[in-house]
Design a protein around this motif. Structure first.
Motif, PDB file in Angstrom:
ATOM      1  N   VAL B  13       0.838  -1.204   0.000  1.00  0.00           N
ATOM      2  CA  VAL B  13       0.000   0.000   0.000  1.00  0.00           C
ATOM      3  C   VAL B  13       0.876   1.259   0.000  1.00  0.00           C
ATOM      4  O   VAL B  13       0.637   2.200  -0.760  1.00  0.00           O
ATOM      5  CB  VAL B  13      -0.957  -0.008   1.212  1.00  0.00           C
ATOM      6  CG1 VAL B  13      -1.732   1.284   1.268  1.00  0.00           C
ATOM      7  CG2 VAL B  13      -1.895  -1.188   1.124  1.00  0.00           C
ATOM      8  N   ALA B  16       2.418   1.704  -3.397  1.00  0.00           N
ATOM      9  CA  ALA B  16       1.431   2.178  -4.376  1.00  0.00           C
ATOM     10  C   ALA B  16       1.169   3.672  -4.171  1.00  0.00           C
ATOM     11  O   ALA B  16       1.046   4.436  -5.133  1.00  0.00           O
ATOM     12  CB  ALA B  16       0.132   1.380  -4.241  1.00  0.00           C
ATOM     13  N   TRP B  17       1.107   4.084  -2.915  1.00  0.00           N
ATOM     14  CA  TRP B  17       0.889   5.510  -2.604  1.00  0.00           C
ATOM     15  C   TRP B  17       2.049   6.342  -3.154  1.00  0.00           C
ATOM     16  O   TRP B  17       1.853   7.351  -3.831  1.00  0.00           O
ATOM     17  CB  TRP B  17       0.758   5.673  -1.089  1.00  0.00           C
ATOM     18  CG  TRP B  17       0.813   7.081  -0.610  1.00  0.00           C
ATOM     19  CD1 TRP B  17       1.812   7.666   0.090  1.00  0.00           C
ATOM     20  CD2 TRP B  17      -0.161   8.101  -0.823  1.00  0.00           C
ATOM     21  NE1 TRP B  17       1.524   8.978   0.328  1.00  0.00           N
ATOM     22  CE2 TRP B  17       0.325   9.278  -0.217  1.00  0.00           C
ATOM     23  CE3 TRP B  17      -1.397   8.132  -1.475  1.00  0.00           C
ATOM     24  CZ2 TRP B  17      -0.387  10.476  -0.245  1.00  0.00           C
ATOM     25  CZ3 TRP B  17      -2.105   9.322  -1.494  1.00  0.00           C
ATOM     26  CH2 TRP B  17      -1.597  10.468  -0.880  1.00  0.00           C
ATOM     27  N   ALA B  95     -11.181  14.026  -5.401  1.00  0.00           N
ATOM     28  CA  ALA B  95     -10.736  12.695  -5.827  1.00  0.00           C
ATOM     29  C   ALA B  95     -10.291  11.878  -4.623  1.00  0.00           C
ATOM     30  O   ALA B  95     -10.550  10.666  -4.556  1.00  0.00           O
ATOM     31  CB  ALA B  95      -9.591  12.826  -6.834  1.00  0.00           C
ATOM     32  N   ALA B  98     -13.378  10.683  -2.797  1.00  0.00           N
ATOM     33  CA  ALA B  98     -14.049   9.651  -3.592  1.00  0.00           C
ATOM     34  C   ALA B  98     -13.262   8.353  -3.532  1.00  0.00           C
ATOM     35  O   ALA B  98     -13.843   7.266  -3.385  1.00  0.00           O
ATOM     36  CB  ALA B  98     -14.197  10.117  -5.040  1.00  0.00           C
ATOM     37  N   SER B  99     -11.914   8.415  -3.630  1.00  0.00           N
ATOM     38  CA  SER B  99     -11.153   7.162  -3.634  1.00  0.00           C
ATOM     39  C   SER B  99     -11.178   6.493  -2.281  1.00  0.00           C
ATOM     40  O   SER B  99     -11.212   5.264  -2.220  1.00  0.00           O
ATOM     41  CB  SER B  99      -9.695   7.345  -4.062  1.00  0.00           C
ATOM     42  OG  SER B  99      -9.425   8.587  -4.492  1.00  0.00           O
ATOM     43  N   VAL B 100     -11.162   7.293  -1.201  1.00  0.00           N
ATOM     44  CA  VAL B 100     -11.244   6.671   0.129  1.00  0.00           C
ATOM     45  C   VAL B 100     -12.576   5.935   0.267  1.00  0.00           C
ATOM     46  O   VAL B 100     -12.628   4.777   0.713  1.00  0.00           O
ATOM     47  CB  VAL B 100     -11.077   7.737   1.233  1.00  0.00           C
ATOM     48  CG1 VAL B 100     -11.455   7.162   2.586  1.00  0.00           C
ATOM     49  CG2 VAL B 100      -9.639   8.238   1.262  1.00  0.00           C
ATOM     50  N   PHE B 102     -14.442   4.781  -2.144  1.00  0.00           N
ATOM     51  CA  PHE B 102     -14.398   3.626  -3.048  1.00  0.00           C
ATOM     52  C   PHE B 102     -13.608   2.487  -2.409  1.00  0.00           C
ATOM     53  O   PHE B 102     -14.040   1.322  -2.400  1.00  0.00           O
ATOM     54  CB  PHE B 102     -13.766   4.078  -4.364  1.00  0.00           C
ATOM     55  CG  PHE B 102     -13.507   2.992  -5.358  1.00  0.00           C
ATOM     56  CD1 PHE B 102     -14.512   2.118  -5.723  1.00  0.00           C
ATOM     57  CD2 PHE B 102     -12.254   2.848  -5.934  1.00  0.00           C
ATOM     58  CE1 PHE B 102     -14.269   1.113  -6.653  1.00  0.00           C
ATOM     59  CE2 PHE B 102     -12.012   1.854  -6.861  1.00  0.00           C
ATOM     60  CZ  PHE B 102     -13.019   0.985  -7.209  1.00  0.00           C
ATOM     61  N   GLY B 103     -12.438   2.836  -1.838  1.00  0.00           N
ATOM     62  CA  GLY B 103     -11.599   1.823  -1.206  1.00  0.00           C
ATOM     63  C   GLY B 103     -12.306   1.159  -0.035  1.00  0.00           C
ATOM     64  O   GLY B 103     -12.252  -0.061   0.116  1.00  0.00           O
ATOM     65  N   MET B 106     -14.937  -1.241  -1.333  1.00  0.00           N
ATOM     66  CA  MET B 106     -14.315  -2.451  -1.865  1.00  0.00           C
ATOM     67  C   MET B 106     -13.831  -3.355  -0.730  1.00  0.00           C
ATOM     68  O   MET B 106     -14.003  -4.574  -0.781  1.00  0.00           O
ATOM     69  CB  MET B 106     -13.129  -2.096  -2.771  1.00  0.00           C
ATOM     70  CG  MET B 106     -13.488  -1.597  -4.141  1.00  0.00           C
ATOM     71  SD  MET B 106     -14.645  -2.638  -5.044  1.00  0.00           S
ATOM     72  CE  MET B 106     -13.689  -4.120  -5.242  1.00  0.00           C
ATOM     73  N   ALA B 107     -13.212  -2.732   0.298  1.00  0.00           N
ATOM     74  CA  ALA B 107     -12.715  -3.540   1.417  1.00  0.00           C
ATOM     75  C   ALA B 107     -13.875  -4.235   2.117  1.00  0.00           C
ATOM     76  O   ALA B 107     -13.795  -5.427   2.440  1.00  0.00           O
ATOM     77  CB  ALA B 107     -11.949  -2.650   2.394  1.00  0.00           C
ATOM     78  N   LEU B 110     -15.122  -7.079  -0.104  1.00  0.00           N
ATOM     79  CA  LEU B 110     -14.212  -8.223  -0.108  1.00  0.00           C
ATOM     80  C   LEU B 110     -14.316  -8.993   1.196  1.00  0.00           C
ATOM     81  O   LEU B 110     -14.144 -10.205   1.234  1.00  0.00           O
ATOM     82  CB  LEU B 110     -12.779  -7.736  -0.300  1.00  0.00           C
ATOM     83  CG  LEU B 110     -12.319  -7.633  -1.746  1.00  0.00           C
ATOM     84  CD1 LEU B 110     -10.945  -7.009  -1.818  1.00  0.00           C
ATOM     85  CD2 LEU B 110     -12.296  -9.006  -2.375  1.00  0.00           C
ATOM     86  N   HIS B 111     -14.599  -8.258   2.287  1.00  0.00           N
ATOM     87  CA  HIS B 111     -14.692  -8.909   3.584  1.00  0.00           C
ATOM     88  C   HIS B 111     -16.016  -9.663   3.718  1.00  0.00           C
ATOM     89  O   HIS B 111     -16.086 -10.704   4.361  1.00  0.00           O
ATOM     90  CB  HIS B 111     -14.575  -7.852   4.692  1.00  0.00           C
ATOM     91  CG  HIS B 111     -14.433  -8.448   6.046  1.00  0.00           C
ATOM     92  ND1 HIS B 111     -13.426  -9.332   6.341  1.00  0.00           N
ATOM     93  CD2 HIS B 111     -15.172  -8.309   7.168  1.00  0.00           C
ATOM     94  CE1 HIS B 111     -13.557  -9.713   7.596  1.00  0.00           C
ATOM     95  NE2 HIS B 111     -14.601  -9.112   8.124  1.00  0.00           N
TER      96      HIS B 111
END
Lengths: 99, 312
Positions: B13, B16-17, B95, B98-100, B102-103, B106-107, B110-111
């Motif tokens: 992570v 990627a950041w 952005a 929005a990405s937080v 979105f993340g 998704m988390a 997935l859980h």
């Protein structure tokens, strides 16, 4: 309530960071990097899904990821060729291949 | 091991950041390559050794080489963000939020998602004995879902043609011509590592029948051997492709289609192989695919229509 898998959190973070980078950055190479970060998040998600199948990792998502990696590299290489062409146009000289 | 997994995931992570926000583009590319290697490590932990090999060879190795060579080919002032500044602060904040969101979604998904009992993979694993190869991923790629792989080879070929068309009007990108090429390391690299790389590549293709490995991983390593030769000035880009090179480029697609068509009268379906012949057909297809992949990746790197041995 079980603890979340650290890799599931990493996959979600990769997706979010890829999206953020793609929106915020304007340099074409950086955008390609961001798309690839997003793609890696998708691959990681598929690999996590593959692990759920009882009796071993599911080979079908694995095959999809393998296909995906090759397609991502092909598409990125195509994008890089376009970047090279685009960023060198208008310079009026061909000084790009050397430092 | 939970500690190792946690540290690895955290490292991915953070990398990627850094990759998407690094101030220097070069740094971003290098971090991307490191992230690819860490991803390969994590996928090996997630019971996916094939994908770990593919990510290390293709996703980190060859893609990294392509990114760095493109960065190097950019005129100096285009390597920075001056002409392409990041978006305005308001957009960045929007952005980010929005990405937080979105993340987090998704988390949570997935859980929360539950495994599906009738996964197609169970069917594939159950009928593995009919595939001719022991390795489930290779069986899926070359037999159960061979149509996908055939089209994938087509995509690779189309990307190569597209990249060559986009680059042709510019000066062809040949071998590295700077001072680095007369370093004493170069002959060692070319003469010692290239045969080893070729051996490893061929082994990976062969190993795909029964263990981690396969046409894509092996082909990428073979292509990597070609990249080493180009960087050491033992091979260089040529404006014209010879007939042999063209044949090698389409070999994978051609043999794949031919194998599918020739068995049509025997088996009654496209890409259905007779039970006794499955194994030799698989191996033949695998080696042809690997050859085409290697040549395609090498040409994507040189950005030229062909390669030749430089005159001395």
């Amino acid at each position: 309530m079980t603890l979340p898998d650290p890799f599931a959190l990493a996959a979600a973070a990769l997706l979010a960071l890829g999206f953020y980078g793609f929106v915020v950055q304007r340099h074409p190479l950086r955008r390609l990097l961001a798309i690839n970060v997003f793609g890696n998040g998708v691959f990681m998600t598929l690999i996590l899904v593959a692990r759920w199948m009882p009796g071993g990792p599911d080979p079908i998502p694995h095959a999809m990821v393998l296909t995906g990696i090759v397609i991502a590299v092909s598409a990125t290489a195509m994008g890089l060729a376009l970047v090279r062409r685009d960023l060198r146009q208008g310079d009026g000289k061909d000084g790009g291949d050397r430092d | 091991m939970i500690l190792f997994d946690g540290v690895l995931a955290l490292l991915i992570v953070v990398l990627a950041w850094r990759c998407v926000t690094a101030g220097d583009l070069y740094l971003g590319i290098v971090v991307f390559i490191v992230m690819g290697l860490m991803l390969a490590l994590s996928w090996a932990r997630l019971d996916a050794p094939d994908l770990a090999l593919a990510e290390a060879a293709i996703g980190a190795g060859l893609l990294g080489v392509l990114l760095l060579s493109t960065w190097r080919a950019l005129p100096g002032h285009r390597r920075q963000d001056r002409d392409h500044p990041p978006a305005r602060k308001a957009v960045r904040w929007l952005a980010g939020v929005a990405s937080v969101a979105f993340g987090l979604v998704m988390a949570a998904l997935l859980h929360a998602l539950q495994p599906d009992e009738d996964a197609a993979g169970a069917l594939a694993l159950g009928r593995l004995t009919e595939a001719g190869v022991e390795q489930p991923v290779t069986a899926v790629l070359l037999n159960f879902r061979s149509y996908d792989t055939l089209l994938e080879m087509g995509v690779l070929l189309m990307a190569l043609i597209g990249a060559l068309l986009a680059r042709t009007p510019l000066a062809p990108y040949g071998a590295a011509t700077d001072d680095g090429t007369d370093s004493p390391l170069i002959p060692v690299l070319a003469t010692t590592f290239t045969p080893l790389l070729l051996l490893v590549g061929a082994f990976l293709v062969w190993a795909g029948a029964y263990g981690p490995g396969g046409a894509f991983q092996g082909g990428a390593v073979l292509g990597g051997a070609g990249v080493v030769l180009v960087l050491c000035n033992r091979l260089q880009g040529a404006p014209e492709a010879g007939i042999l090179l063209r044949l090698l480029l389409v070999l994978g697609v051609k043999v794949f289609i031919l194998a599918g068509l020739l068995m049509l009268p025997l088996e009654g379906a496209f890409m259905a192989y007779p039970p006794g012949l499955t194994y030799p057909i698989m191996i033949a297809i695998e080696f042809c695919l690997a050859t085409s992949i290697a040549v395609s990746l090498l040409l994507l790197f040189t950005g030229t229509h062909g390669v030749r041995v430089p005159e001395r």
